[in-house]
Scaffold this motif. Structure first.
Motif, PDB file in Angstrom:
ATOM      1  N   PRO A 102       0.853  -1.193   0.000  1.00  0.00           N
ATOM      2  CA  PRO A 102       0.000   0.000   0.000  1.00  0.00           C
ATOM      3  C   PRO A 102       0.891   1.246   0.000  1.00  0.00           C
ATOM      4  O   PRO A 102       1.914   1.285   0.681  1.00  0.00           O
ATOM      5  N   MET A 103       0.501   2.236  -0.762  1.00  0.00           N
ATOM      6  CA  MET A 103       1.309   3.449  -0.876  1.00  0.00           C
ATOM      7  C   MET A 103       0.476   4.657  -0.467  1.00  0.00           C
ATOM      8  O   MET A 103      -0.751   4.590  -0.456  1.00  0.00           O
ATOM      9  N   TYR A 104       1.142   5.745  -0.135  1.00  0.00           N
ATOM     10  CA  TYR A 104       0.427   6.966   0.219  1.00  0.00           C
ATOM     11  C   TYR A 104       1.150   8.167  -0.356  1.00  0.00           C
ATOM     12  O   TYR A 104       2.349   8.150  -0.589  1.00  0.00           O
ATOM     13  N   SER A 105       0.378   9.212  -0.586  1.00  0.00           N
ATOM     14  CA  SER A 105       0.913  10.425  -1.198  1.00  0.00           C
ATOM     15  C   SER A 105       1.490  11.352  -0.134  1.00  0.00           C
ATOM     16  O   SER A 105       1.285  11.161   1.069  1.00  0.00           O
ATOM     17  N   ASN A 106       2.162  12.382  -0.595  1.00  0.00           N
ATOM     18  CA  ASN A 106       2.691  13.402   0.301  1.00  0.00           C
ATOM     19  C   ASN A 106       1.558  14.104   1.039  1.00  0.00           C
ATOM     20  O   ASN A 106       1.668  14.389   2.233  1.00  0.00           O
ATOM     21  N   ASP A 107       0.450  14.378   0.339  1.00  0.00           N
ATOM     22  CA  ASP A 107      -0.712  15.003   0.986  1.00  0.00           C
ATOM     23  C   ASP A 107      -1.246  14.116   2.111  1.00  0.00           C
ATOM     24  O   ASP A 107      -1.629  14.619   3.170  1.00  0.00           O
ATOM     25  N   GLU A 108      -1.293  12.805   1.872  1.00  0.00           N
ATOM     26  CA  GLU A 108      -1.761  11.895   2.920  1.00  0.00           C
ATOM     27  C   GLU A 108      -0.816  11.889   4.112  1.00  0.00           C
ATOM     28  O   GLU A 108      -1.253  11.787   5.259  1.00  0.00           O
ATOM     29  N   MET A 109       0.472  12.045   3.864  1.00  0.00           N
ATOM     30  CA  MET A 109       1.426  12.130   4.972  1.00  0.00           C
ATOM     31  C   MET A 109       1.177  13.388   5.791  1.00  0.00           C
ATOM     32  O   MET A 109       1.241  13.356   7.019  1.00  0.00           O
ATOM     33  N   HIS A 110       0.863  14.481   5.124  1.00  0.00           N
ATOM     34  CA  HIS A 110       0.550  15.721   5.844  1.00  0.00           C
ATOM     35  C   HIS A 110      -0.713  15.558   6.692  1.00  0.00           C
ATOM     36  O   HIS A 110      -0.768  16.032   7.834  1.00  0.00           O
ATOM     37  N   LYS A 111      -1.717  14.881   6.151  1.00  0.00           N
ATOM     38  CA  LYS A 111      -2.940  14.612   6.926  1.00  0.00           C
ATOM     39  C   LYS A 111      -2.636  13.713   8.116  1.00  0.00           C
ATOM     40  O   LYS A 111      -3.177  13.908   9.206  1.00  0.00           O
ATOM     41  N   ALA A 112      -1.753  12.733   7.913  1.00  0.00           N
ATOM     42  CA  ALA A 112      -1.361  11.846   9.008  1.00  0.00           C
ATOM     43  C   ALA A 112      -0.644  12.631  10.101  1.00  0.00           C
ATOM     44  O   ALA A 112      -0.873  12.416  11.298  1.00  0.00           O
TER      45      ALA A 112
END
Length: 110
Positions: A85-95
């Motif tokens: 599973p992968m995640y975007s930079n935006d998702e990292m910011h939300k995390a």
């Protein structure tokens, strides 16, 4: 949408069929992803690795992703596979924002 990397190892029979035939496996993967409401982002061969191919797909949810994996693996041409599973930079910011919001609610065992 959710992004997944699907790494697969073909059976020896499938490899022979691919190199001796004229099928475009990337287009087959694209068709399956799109049929499930997703999008094929990339399809890459791997040299000297445990797996032969890595494909990256943006799928509506894990259910659609698993459905496409079932179609591919039940066809008999895939010997083994791995999902990342992968995640975007935006998702990292939300995390990061979620971490800041909830970090005070956790207490380690003592």
């Amino acid at each position: 949408m959710a992004i997944y990397m699907f790494m697969m190892k073909y059976t020896p029979t499938a490899v022979q069929s691919i190199v001796e035939g004229d099928t475009d496996r990337q287009e087959v993967a694209r068709t399956v992803c799109e049929a499930a409401g997703g999008k094929l982002i990339g399809f890459y061969g791997l040299i000297g690795q445990e797996h032969h191919v890595a494909l990256i797909a943006d799928m509506p949810s894990v259910s659609e992703y698993i459905g496409t994996v079932l179609v591919a693996t039940m066809g008999g041409a895939i010997e083994s596979f791995k999902t990342i599973p992968m995640y975007s930079n935006d998702e990292m910011h939300k995390a990061r924002d979620t971490y800041k919001k909830v970090k005070g609610s956790y207490a380690p065992p003592n």
